[in-house]
Design a protein around this motif. Structure first.
Motif: not given
Ligand code: AMP
Length: 417
Positions: A217-219, A222-224, A314-316, A338-340, A342-344
């Motif tokens: 995921g992004a941050k 939000s997952k700490l 970093g993207m993936d 839980n959570g991608p 990369g920028v899927f």
């Molecule tokens: P979350 O809602 O915290 O699970 O985050 C999901 C989002 O994280 C998705 O929209 C992804 O595109 C984004 N994400 C995953 N990896 C990256 C990355 N390397 N840089 C920017 N955004 C990312």
């Protein structure tokens, strides 16, 4: 006392059922994904088959009052089709007494969006932006007071209450938590809720080891809490996605323009130290696919995650890292995702996330228990056609996240309590 939907006698009874029909609609009010509706059907059909009648209640979106865009009337026909009986519609969830009284066994009524009333959430609306703390407190008191009447009216419609809305189980709202008090001996979970609770227990209480959690995921922020709770449970913790760069930077790496949260670097280091102390193996991406701009068509290359040049981000996850992670995943008996990673959403940077989905399907085929929880990872497994090939796909993003943080969800506690 909590009842069981399988053994409860619905004959001649009216059941009020909280479902999560918060489905996405396009500009023509057509449902673009009816998963949530379909997943509630076993519960709704069970009541009808048992000789009961249904009063179905849900929210749709986040309206701040009566708004046609968020009317549940747009979905009545589809619900009827799925349920196999014509579903009636009550245009005001607080004024449905006549429609409810007319309901016969085997019939169903859908109430209009609960959130057209501020009382559902119990939060004041329309407060001036410059409202003082005093004014906010007073407004909250007023809405909390009228919430009691709102919930009492809903409860008066029925003989028993079923909560099957896992998507809102983390909210202490009128229809998800407070209403249960009116049914001390006639409240129960629906099948979807039961399934979600069992899935959570399978990873948090009864996990077979080795247990691996993949958190992306992004941050980090939000997952700490999830990361911290997972450290108490897992053998391996794979950290991917935008959040991984905060960890890389905290350890002295160079991350270019990658997403990161400087203020969370101390917590990231603490997590790494705690993992070491507990013998939990942490897997960060050793290599990263980087891009020279945040776009699908950007130039890209693979570099070590700690050596991302200026002007790149970093993207993936890189291919060697994915191979290493695959070994960890296939060597596990319980896997939570839980959570991608990369920028899927951008096809050129979706490979890592899609490969994780594939690895999970393979691990499941080998006998592992696999739970996919959280909006974007669910989208990835569904997109790949792997939703049926993992053990469980959760319907609740926020609710699943809070459960994984180790919190008690109000919607669950209200039925058990
Ligand atoms: P979350 O809602 O915290 O699970 O985050 C999901 C989002 O994280 C998705 O929209 C992804 O595109 C984004 N994400 C995953 N990896 C990256 C990355 N390397 N840089 C920017 N955004 C990312």
């Amino acid at each position: 006392m909590q009842q069981n939907i399988d053994t409860y006698d619905f004959a001649g009874k009216k059941a009020i059922v909280r479902v999560d029909f918060n489905v996405p609609l396009n500009e023509n009010f057509e449902i673009t994904d009816d998963t949530r509706i379909r997943r509630a059907m076993p519960t709704l059909k069970k009541v009808l088959a048992g000789g009961g009648s249904l009063i179905i209640m849900s929210h749709l979106g986040r309206p701040k009052g009566v708004t046609d865009k968020y009317s549940l009337r747009h979905i009545v026909d589809h619900v009827s089709e799925c349920l196999g009986v014509p579903v009636k519609f009550a245009a005001d969830c607080q004024k449905a007494q006549a429609e409810v009284a007319a309901l016969k066994p085997g019939e169903a009524l859908l109430l209009e969006n609960l959130r057209f009333y501020a009382e559902e959430e119990g939060k004041p609306r329309g407060l001036a932006e410059d409202a003082t703390d005093e004014e906010k407190k007073a407004a909250k008191k007023v809405v909390k007071e009228s919430q009691k009447g709102f919930v009492k009216t809903l409860a008066s419609y029925a003989d028993c209450y079923i909560n099957d809305a896992f998507g809102t189980a983390h909210r202490a709202h009128g229809s998800t938590a407070l209403i249960a008090d009116y049914f001390p001996n006639d409240k129960m979970f629906g099948y979807l809720m039961e399934g979600e609770i069992k899935a959570i227990d399978n990873v948090l209480k009864n996990a077979r080891h080795p247990f691996t959690a993949i958190i992306g995921g992004a941050k980090v922020s939000s997952k700490l809490a999830v990361l911290e709770n997972m450290l108490e449970k897992v053998d391996n913790l794979i950290i991917g996605g935008g959040m991984s760069y905060t960890f890389v930077k905290a350890q002295g790496g160079t991350i270019g323009n990658s997403l990161h949260e400087d203020d969370l670097m101390p917590q990231a280091l603490e997590i790494l130290a705690k993992a070491k102390e507990k013998g939990v193996k942490i897997y960060l991406p050793g290599e990263t696919v980087i891009a020279d701009s945040f776009s699908n068509d950007a130039a890209s290359k693979v570099v070590p995650s700690a050596e991302i040049p200026d002007g790149w981000e970093g993207m993936d996850v890189g291919p060697d890292t994915l191979k290493a992670w695959k070994d960890v995943i296939l060597g596990s008996k319980t896997i939570l995702w839980n959570g991608p990673v990369g920028v899927f959403e951008m096809p050129n940077f979706a490979k890592g996330t899609l490969e994780i989905a594939e690895d999970l399907a393979e691990a499941t085929a080998q006998g592992a228990y696999t739970l996919v929880g959280g909006g974007d990872s669910v989208a990835a497994v569904t997109q790949m056609g792997y939703a049926e090939k993992v053990s469980y796909v959760s319907t609740g993003g926020g609710a699943m996240l809070e459960a994984l943080e180790g919190k008690d969800l109000p919607g669950i506690a209200a039925i058990r309590g």
